[in-house]
Write a protein that holds these residues in place. Sequence first.
Motif, PDB file in Angstrom:
ATOM      1  N   SER A  17       0.827  -1.133   0.050  1.00  0.00           N
ATOM      2  CA  SER A  17       0.019   0.055  -0.036  1.00  0.00           C
ATOM      3  C   SER A  17       0.820   1.146  -0.022  1.00  0.00           C
ATOM      4  O   SER A  17       1.815   1.408   0.628  1.00  0.00           O
ATOM      5  CB  SER A  17      -0.841  -0.034   1.354  1.00  0.00           C
ATOM      6  N   ARG A  19      -0.087   5.790   0.368  1.00  0.00           N
ATOM      7  CA  ARG A  19      -1.083   6.894   0.269  1.00  0.00           C
ATOM      8  C   ARG A  19      -0.283   8.076  -0.313  1.00  0.00           C
ATOM      9  O   ARG A  19       0.941   8.561   0.082  1.00  0.00           O
ATOM     10  CB  ARG A  19      -1.297   7.126   1.851  1.00  0.00           C
ATOM     11  N   GLN A  83      -5.458   6.670  -1.322  1.00  0.00           N
ATOM     12  CA  GLN A  83      -4.948   5.516  -0.556  1.00  0.00           C
ATOM     13  C   GLN A  83      -5.036   4.380  -1.533  1.00  0.00           C
ATOM     14  O   GLN A  83      -6.109   4.058  -2.232  1.00  0.00           O
ATOM     15  CB  GLN A  83      -5.938   5.193   0.623  1.00  0.00           C
TER      16      GLN A  83
END
Length: 125
Positions: A17, A19, A83
């Motif tokens: 991930s 952001r 995100q």
Amino acid sequence: QLQLVESGGGLVQPGGSLRLSCAAASGFTLDRYAIGWFRQAPGKEREGVSCIDRSGEIIWYTDSVKGRFTISRDNAKNTVLLQMNSLKPEDTADYYCAAGVAQAMCKLTHMVNYWGRGTQVTVSS
């Protein structure tokens, strides 16, 4: 002239991930604009990834990121976030923040008024 500054890019493994953040330079506010994230991979055209209207109520995602990416805005903090979860190698690109008159600018780029300089995202093991 609105100045947009992106941050949060980097190298991440597949499935990871990141952001991304889009902020306005000092003295400018984002609440007058729809904000979008675009990306451009090497050898490919720039494409709209996600756009959000001024109120945050109308949101658009390109099909390839639906269910994985989430756009949000905090007008009080003068930022827009993207995100990105479950990242894939095909998400590798330079990501650009843009401001315009409506969230439709994701598909109609002539509606973009301002562009940031971009931040690089690389998804690789």
